[in-house]
Design a protein around this motif. Structure first.
Motif, PDB file in Angstrom:
ATOM      1  N   ARG A  10       3.292   8.584 -12.216  1.00  0.00           N
ATOM      2  CA  ARG A  10       2.432   9.616 -12.684  1.00  0.00           C
ATOM      3  C   ARG A  10       3.375  10.821 -13.203  1.00  0.00           C
ATOM      4  O   ARG A  10       2.942  11.363 -14.120  1.00  0.00           O
ATOM      5  N   LEU A  58      -0.154  -5.763  -5.629  1.00  0.00           N
ATOM      6  CA  LEU A  58      -0.275  -4.340  -6.279  1.00  0.00           C
ATOM      7  C   LEU A  58      -1.131  -4.337  -7.126  1.00  0.00           C
ATOM      8  O   LEU A  58      -2.035  -3.207  -7.432  1.00  0.00           O
ATOM      9  N   GLU A  59      -1.568  -5.500  -7.990  1.00  0.00           N
ATOM     10  CA  GLU A  59      -2.433  -5.561  -9.153  1.00  0.00           C
ATOM     11  C   GLU A  59      -3.931  -5.441  -8.342  1.00  0.00           C
ATOM     12  O   GLU A  59      -4.894  -4.773  -8.644  1.00  0.00           O
ATOM     13  N   PHE A  96       3.286   1.749  -1.950  1.00  0.00           N
ATOM     14  CA  PHE A  96       3.443   2.197  -3.160  1.00  0.00           C
ATOM     15  C   PHE A  96       2.544   3.073  -3.907  1.00  0.00           C
ATOM     16  O   PHE A  96       2.635   3.925  -4.570  1.00  0.00           O
ATOM     17  N   LEU A  97       1.242   2.942  -3.259  1.00  0.00           N
ATOM     18  CA  LEU A  97      -0.071   3.883  -3.825  1.00  0.00           C
ATOM     19  C   LEU A  97       0.109   5.192  -3.320  1.00  0.00           C
ATOM     20  O   LEU A  97      -0.146   6.252  -3.871  1.00  0.00           O
ATOM     21  N   THR A  98       0.859   5.531  -2.189  1.00  0.00           N
ATOM     22  CA  THR A  98       0.833   6.641  -1.533  1.00  0.00           C
ATOM     23  C   THR A  98       2.042   7.522  -1.614  1.00  0.00           C
ATOM     24  O   THR A  98       2.047   8.955  -1.577  1.00  0.00           O
ATOM     25  N   ALA A 151      -2.902  -0.713  -8.544  1.00  0.00           N
ATOM     26  CA  ALA A 151      -1.710   0.041  -8.796  1.00  0.00           C
ATOM     27  C   ALA A 151      -1.219  -0.123 -10.122  1.00  0.00           C
ATOM     28  O   ALA A 151      -0.720   0.808 -10.859  1.00  0.00           O
ATOM     29  N   LEU A 152      -1.578  -1.361 -10.552  1.00  0.00           N
ATOM     30  CA  LEU A 152      -0.774  -1.972 -11.887  1.00  0.00           C
ATOM     31  C   LEU A 152      -1.536  -3.001 -12.580  1.00  0.00           C
ATOM     32  O   LEU A 152      -2.431  -3.470 -12.021  1.00  0.00           O
ATOM     33  N   ASP A 198       7.228   4.894  -7.209  1.00  0.00           N
ATOM     34  CA  ASP A 198       6.030   4.480  -6.612  1.00  0.00           C
ATOM     35  C   ASP A 198       4.700   5.095  -7.536  1.00  0.00           C
ATOM     36  O   ASP A 198       5.024   5.673  -8.505  1.00  0.00           O
ATOM     37  N   LEU A 199       3.602   5.069  -7.138  1.00  0.00           N
ATOM     38  CA  LEU A 199       2.569   5.582  -8.109  1.00  0.00           C
ATOM     39  C   LEU A 199       2.619   7.036  -8.169  1.00  0.00           C
ATOM     40  O   LEU A 199       2.337   7.454  -9.494  1.00  0.00           O
ATOM     41  N   LYS A 241      -2.722   3.246 -16.843  1.00  0.00           N
ATOM     42  CA  LYS A 241      -2.549   2.237 -15.503  1.00  0.00           C
ATOM     43  C   LYS A 241      -0.963   1.565 -15.734  1.00  0.00           C
ATOM     44  O   LYS A 241      -0.722   1.207 -17.039  1.00  0.00           O
ATOM     45  N   GLU A 259       0.775  -1.220   0.103  1.00  0.00           N
ATOM     46  CA  GLU A 259       0.016  -0.068   0.111  1.00  0.00           C
ATOM     47  C   GLU A 259       0.976   1.358  -0.037  1.00  0.00           C
ATOM     48  O   GLU A 259       0.470   2.242  -0.506  1.00  0.00           O
TER      49      GLU A 259
END
Length: 351
Positions: free
Chosen positions: A46, A103-104, A32-34, A108-109, A41-42, A126, A30
């Motif tokens: 982006r 992660l999937e 990785f998302l934040t 996240a991916l 990381d995500l 994505k 998690e």
């Protein structure tokens, strides 16, 4: 520079799964998302226009591999760790595969098994992830594990990291040197290559000895690919590829992903900061030997010291801006950023 106006980057190598494994495995996904302290990381993906890449499953050596201080010297020849036992390697590898699957699950991916899936994921903004193994320590001599991992989505494999496996030998971290440092594929390694060909699993030659490289070239029917390697003519490091190797890759219609690790970029082989000019010198040489359709990026994010001018995935626009200022046109930059990876993967995977 707005990353939305730039061609997305599909990256040939990262060590995100190793970083998350050390932080707790699937339970750490998690973060990785934040956002966290890593290269990818995500939010950073982006910000930098990272569309996806090869997510490496890598089993760290028990004693660790913190070699940055030694590799900052004028010359070095670091001893290789001993082989990892298959049962231990399999346990670690499964934890990292489970982390990618987590992660999937978190959105996240997308774990991609075809070039078409990569293209769709990138269009939908994505992260497109290829399940890759860096070193085949987790695979048994009968290759049963390979078939199971293929069923789980494995589509790319390096038979060795730098330490030896039952399948072959890898190059040490040695400067100055070329890759003529040891033996090539074993009989089991030849069998691994042939099974990967049958399953359409891409073979990564990045850490192989020169003998191993030529053994794969002899026994494989697929394009020759080095996901994260550079030009030996610019930086005479054992990890980099000679012109003869680059010519063989070109003849097979394969490709090379530019490694961002500073020790493989700098002409003096030192693992200290360097500018983007060194990256452009390698790109120029690779393009000259391989052609415009066989060069990509293979950052080694989360696995190496990279130029501070990039810093993380969020800094990828700086490299694209440098390529533009260097005179690369939009079509060539798009090929380097992702088009060439999609081409060679489609040719290798067959769909």
């Amino acid at each position: 520079m707005d990353p939305k106006t730039l061609p997305a980057v599909f990256d040939g190598h990262n060590d995100v799964l190793l970083r998350l494994y050390r932080a707790g495995g699937p339970a750490a996904a998690e973060t990785f998302l934040t956002g966290d302290a890593g290269h990818i990381d995500l939010p950073k993906a982006r910000a930098g226009g990272l569309g996806g890449g090869f997510f490496a499953v890598y089993v760290p050596s028990e004693g660790g591999e913190d070699n940055e201080e030694a590799m900052a010297q004028d010359s070095y020849d670091l001893p290789l760790p001993p082989p990892e036992p298959q049962d231990h390697a399999l346990t670690v590898a499964m934890a990292q595969v489970a982390t990618l699957e987590r992660l999937e699950e978190l959105g996240a991916l997308k774990i991609c098994r075809s070039a078409a899936e990569i293209h769709i994921s990138m269009v939908e903004h994505k992260l497109a992830a290829i399940l890759h193994m860096e070193g085949a320590e987790a695979i048994d001599p009968e290759l049963i594990t390979l078939d199971v991992l293929h069923g789980a989505g494995l589509r790319s494999l390096g038979p060795v990291w730098s330490r030896p496996t039952i399948f072959g030998e890898g190059v040490p971290f040695r400067f100055p040197s070329d890759g003529d440092t040891g033996g090539g594929l074993t009989d089991l390694g030849v069998a691994l290559v042939r099974r990967c060909n049958a399953l359409r699993i891409m073979l990564d030659l990045s850490h192989m000895t020169m003998a191993g490289f030529w053994d794969v070239a002899k026994h494989s029917d697929a394009p020759l690919v080095a996901t994260h390697s550079n030009a030996h003519a610019i930086c005479p490091h054992a990890r980099n590829l000679t012109d003869a190797q680059l010519e063989a890759i070109a003849a097979s219609d394969g490709m090379v992903g530019l490694n961002f690790a500073t020790a493989f970029l700098r002409p003096d082989g030192r693992m200290i900061d360097t500018g983007l000019d060194d990256m452009l010198r390698h790109l120029d040489h690779l393009l000259g030997k391989l052609g415009e359709t066989r060069v990509g990026l293979g950052s080694d994010f989360d696995g190496a010291m990279i130029p501070s001018a990039i810093g993380s995935a969020a800094g990828l626009p700086a490299l694209r801006a440098a390529m533009t200022a260097h005179g690369y046109g939009p079509q060539l930059i798009e090929r380097i950023c992702h088009g060439n990876w999609l081409r060679v993967l489609e040719k290798t995977w067959g769909h």
